[in-house]
Motif scaffolding. Structure first.
Motif, PDB file in Angstrom:
ATOM      1  N   SER A  52       2.447  18.779  -7.252  1.00  0.00           N
ATOM      2  CA  SER A  52       1.761  18.213  -8.401  1.00  0.00           C
ATOM      3  C   SER A  52       2.656  18.291  -9.632  1.00  0.00           C
ATOM      4  O   SER A  52       3.784  17.818  -9.613  1.00  0.00           O
ATOM      5  CB  SER A  52       0.420  18.918  -8.627  1.00  0.00           C
ATOM      6  OG  SER A  52      -0.311  18.291  -9.669  1.00  0.00           O
ATOM      7  N   GLN A  53       2.229  18.915 -10.704  1.00  0.00           N
ATOM      8  CA  GLN A  53       2.980  18.956 -11.950  1.00  0.00           C
ATOM      9  C   GLN A  53       4.127  19.973 -11.937  1.00  0.00           C
ATOM     10  O   GLN A  53       4.883  20.074 -12.907  1.00  0.00           O
ATOM     11  CB  GLN A  53       2.045  19.247 -13.114  1.00  0.00           C
ATOM     12  CG  GLN A  53       1.051  18.134 -13.405  1.00  0.00           C
ATOM     13  CD  GLN A  53       1.706  16.876 -13.934  1.00  0.00           C
ATOM     14  OE1 GLN A  53       2.308  16.877 -15.000  1.00  0.00           O
ATOM     15  NE2 GLN A  53       1.605  15.786 -13.184  1.00  0.00           N
ATOM     16  N   ARG A  90      -4.928  17.927 -21.549  1.00  0.00           N
ATOM     17  CA  ARG A  90      -6.346  18.150 -21.270  1.00  0.00           C
ATOM     18  C   ARG A  90      -7.242  17.875 -22.473  1.00  0.00           C
ATOM     19  O   ARG A  90      -8.348  18.408 -22.576  1.00  0.00           O
ATOM     20  CB  ARG A  90      -6.578  19.583 -20.748  1.00  0.00           C
ATOM     21  CG  ARG A  90      -5.872  19.872 -19.441  1.00  0.00           C
ATOM     22  CD  ARG A  90      -6.215  21.254 -18.915  1.00  0.00           C
ATOM     23  NE  ARG A  90      -7.655  21.341 -18.617  1.00  0.00           N
ATOM     24  CZ  ARG A  90      -8.249  22.455 -18.178  1.00  0.00           C
ATOM     25  NH1 ARG A  90      -7.560  23.571 -18.028  1.00  0.00           N
ATOM     26  NH2 ARG A  90      -9.551  22.458 -17.922  1.00  0.00           N
ATOM     27  N   PRO A 148      -1.969   5.614 -16.496  1.00  0.00           N
ATOM     28  CA  PRO A 148      -1.054   5.625 -15.354  1.00  0.00           C
ATOM     29  C   PRO A 148      -0.122   4.416 -15.424  1.00  0.00           C
ATOM     30  O   PRO A 148      -0.420   3.428 -16.111  1.00  0.00           O
ATOM     31  CB  PRO A 148      -1.980   5.510 -14.132  1.00  0.00           C
ATOM     32  CG  PRO A 148      -3.356   5.769 -14.639  1.00  0.00           C
ATOM     33  CD  PRO A 148      -3.357   5.373 -16.081  1.00  0.00           C
ATOM     34  N   TYR A 162       1.637   9.905 -20.749  1.00  0.00           N
ATOM     35  CA  TYR A 162       1.041  11.148 -20.288  1.00  0.00           C
ATOM     36  C   TYR A 162      -0.336  11.395 -20.905  1.00  0.00           C
ATOM     37  O   TYR A 162      -0.525  11.344 -22.113  1.00  0.00           O
ATOM     38  CB  TYR A 162       1.959  12.336 -20.598  1.00  0.00           C
ATOM     39  CG  TYR A 162       1.430  13.623 -20.012  1.00  0.00           C
ATOM     40  CD1 TYR A 162       1.630  13.922 -18.662  1.00  0.00           C
ATOM     41  CD2 TYR A 162       0.696  14.507 -20.789  1.00  0.00           C
ATOM     42  CE1 TYR A 162       1.116  15.078 -18.108  1.00  0.00           C
ATOM     43  CE2 TYR A 162       0.177  15.663 -20.242  1.00  0.00           C
ATOM     44  CZ  TYR A 162       0.382  15.950 -18.896  1.00  0.00           C
ATOM     45  OH  TYR A 162      -0.130  17.098 -18.345  1.00  0.00           O
ATOM     46  N   SER A 169       7.548  11.748  -8.133  1.00  0.00           N
ATOM     47  CA  SER A 169       6.308  11.111  -7.680  1.00  0.00           C
ATOM     48  C   SER A 169       6.519  10.313  -6.397  1.00  0.00           C
ATOM     49  O   SER A 169       5.732   9.422  -6.075  1.00  0.00           O
ATOM     50  CB  SER A 169       5.746  10.188  -8.779  1.00  0.00           C
ATOM     51  OG  SER A 169       5.299  10.936  -9.879  1.00  0.00           O
ATOM     52  N   GLN A 180       1.702  11.100 -13.491  1.00  0.00           N
ATOM     53  CA  GLN A 180       2.798  10.853 -12.562  1.00  0.00           C
ATOM     54  C   GLN A 180       3.956  10.172 -13.285  1.00  0.00           C
ATOM     55  O   GLN A 180       3.873   9.850 -14.470  1.00  0.00           O
ATOM     56  CB  GLN A 180       2.317   9.997 -11.393  1.00  0.00           C
ATOM     57  CG  GLN A 180       2.023   8.548 -11.719  1.00  0.00           C
ATOM     58  CD  GLN A 180       1.634   7.767 -10.469  1.00  0.00           C
ATOM     59  OE1 GLN A 180       0.541   7.955  -9.936  1.00  0.00           O
ATOM     60  NE2 GLN A 180       2.520   6.894 -10.013  1.00  0.00           N
ATOM     61  N   THR A 233      -0.496  13.835  -7.749  1.00  0.00           N
ATOM     62  CA  THR A 233      -0.981  14.518  -8.938  1.00  0.00           C
ATOM     63  C   THR A 233      -1.948  13.579  -9.642  1.00  0.00           C
ATOM     64  O   THR A 233      -2.237  12.476  -9.147  1.00  0.00           O
ATOM     65  CB  THR A 233       0.189  14.913  -9.864  1.00  0.00           C
ATOM     66  OG1 THR A 233      -0.308  15.770 -10.902  1.00  0.00           O
ATOM     67  CG2 THR A 233       0.872  13.704 -10.479  1.00  0.00           C
ATOM     68  N   TYR A 234      -2.483  13.970 -10.791  1.00  0.00           N
ATOM     69  CA  TYR A 234      -3.397  13.074 -11.505  1.00  0.00           C
ATOM     70  C   TYR A 234      -2.628  11.838 -11.968  1.00  0.00           C
ATOM     71  O   TYR A 234      -1.458  11.897 -12.341  1.00  0.00           O
ATOM     72  CB  TYR A 234      -4.094  13.772 -12.668  1.00  0.00           C
ATOM     73  CG  TYR A 234      -3.264  14.693 -13.523  1.00  0.00           C
ATOM     74  CD1 TYR A 234      -2.529  14.204 -14.607  1.00  0.00           C
ATOM     75  CD2 TYR A 234      -3.234  16.058 -13.266  1.00  0.00           C
ATOM     76  CE1 TYR A 234      -1.790  15.062 -15.408  1.00  0.00           C
ATOM     77  CE2 TYR A 234      -2.501  16.925 -14.060  1.00  0.00           C
ATOM     78  CZ  TYR A 234      -1.775  16.419 -15.131  1.00  0.00           C
ATOM     79  OH  TYR A 234      -1.048  17.263 -15.925  1.00  0.00           O
ATOM     80  N   ALA A 235      -3.307  10.695 -11.920  1.00  0.00           N
ATOM     81  CA  ALA A 235      -2.639   9.403 -12.103  1.00  0.00           C
ATOM     82  C   ALA A 235      -1.960   9.273 -13.455  1.00  0.00           C
ATOM     83  O   ALA A 235      -0.872   8.687 -13.558  1.00  0.00           O
ATOM     84  CB  ALA A 235      -3.642   8.258 -11.911  1.00  0.00           C
ATOM     85  N   ASP A 236      -2.580   9.802 -14.511  1.00  0.00           N
ATOM     86  CA  ASP A 236      -1.979   9.674 -15.838  1.00  0.00           C
ATOM     87  C   ASP A 236      -0.959  10.777 -16.121  1.00  0.00           C
ATOM     88  O   ASP A 236      -0.590  11.025 -17.264  1.00  0.00           O
ATOM     89  CB  ASP A 236      -3.042   9.620 -16.941  1.00  0.00           C
ATOM     90  CG  ASP A 236      -3.940  10.852 -16.977  1.00  0.00           C
ATOM     91  OD1 ASP A 236      -3.639  11.853 -16.303  1.00  0.00           O
ATOM     92  OD2 ASP A 236      -4.964  10.807 -17.705  1.00  0.00           O
TER      93      ASP A 236
END
Length: 265
Positions: free
Chosen positions: A129-130, A226, A169, A165, A150, A160, A155-158
């Motif tokens: 992931s990150q 976040r 995405p 960020y 990637s 990759q 990982t979360y789409a926004d």
């Protein structure tokens, strides 16, 4: 073909050649364009300056080369607001993140610009992931384009590679294998502020390995983790920052062109 016919053909050719040699290079009697400054095909309109294109990703003649593989003269270390000598490893024509040290920041500042940068995540796959090949190209020290392995890493789409960020995405995943060199070609339109208020957002156009990922996409605001991003007023020009996220990402062949306006002499 008779002599008369050949002579006539020769005269026609000569007339055409003369017309080409004396073709008009502009006009002074055509209508004005909507802004009222120049006429259509205006004789007196300034011509663009000549620029020699680069080859295979090399810098064009009017670019500022921020890193050519030999030195870090255009860079400084950055942790928070504290500036220090750059601490990343420089070897074999690239710079590599040294985990636990600072980010890298340019000494020069930029607003609207064209940016070329090449990067490679570690060939040896570690983490997920990150935590795999994570870095970032942070425009004006605030607006991040994600750098991440990637290729087969979920990982979360926004977040990759190629993502704006925490916001958008990429349109597609154009990632190469870990360890292979990848390119970002960026056109950035800086946000505009007046009296502390946002007049227009920042816009990103991004090609990853020649593939369009964002087409003049507007940023919501400054990068944040976040949380929902928002804008804070800042100067028209600010440094470019390369993020140290604790993994040994490499960078090379970094150059930038400040974007001017039409009709510059």
């Amino acid at each position: 073909m008779s002599i008369t016919t050949r002579l006539a053909a020769a005269l026609v050719f000569a007339a055409l050649l003369a017309a080409q040699q004396h073709a008009p290079v502009g006009y002074t009697d055509t209508p004005y364009l909507p802004d009222g400054k120049w006429r259509v095909h205006d004789l007196n309109r300034p011509h663009p300056k000549k620029v020699t294109p680069g080859t295979n990703g090399s810098a064009p003649s009017d670019a500022l080369v921020l890193f050519d593989g030999t030195n870090l003269d255009h860079w400084t270390g950055l942790r928070g607001d504290k500036v220090s000598p750059p601490s990343w490893k420089l070897e074999n024509g690239y710079i590599e993140v040294v985990p636990g040290t600072t980010d890298l920041s340019t000494k020069e500042k930029f607003g609207d610009m064209q940016l070329h940068i090449e990067w490679a995540s570690p060939e040896k796959i570690e983490g997920e992931s990150q935590d795999r090949g994570n870095s970032g190209v942070i425009i004006q020290g605030r607006y991040e384009v994600q750098v991440l392995d990637s290729y087969t890493n979920v990982t979360y789409a926004d977040g990759q590679a190629g993502a704006i960020y925490g916001q958008y995405p990429p349109l597609v995943n154009a990632s190469r294998k870990p360890g292979e060199w990848q390119t970002y070609d960026i056109v950035w339109e800086a946000p505009k502020f007046e009296n502390g208020k946002l007049l227009s957002p920042g816009y990103l156009t991004l090609f990853h390995n020649g593939v369009l990922l964002h087409n003049r996409k507007a940023y919501i605001g400054t990068v944040v983790h976040r949380q929902v991003a928002h804008y804070t007023p800042h100067d028209a020009e600010e440094p470019l920052v390369l993020q140290n996220h604790g993994t040994k990402v490499r960078f090379r062949n970094i150059w930038v062109r400040k974007i001017g306006t039409y009709d510059q002499p």
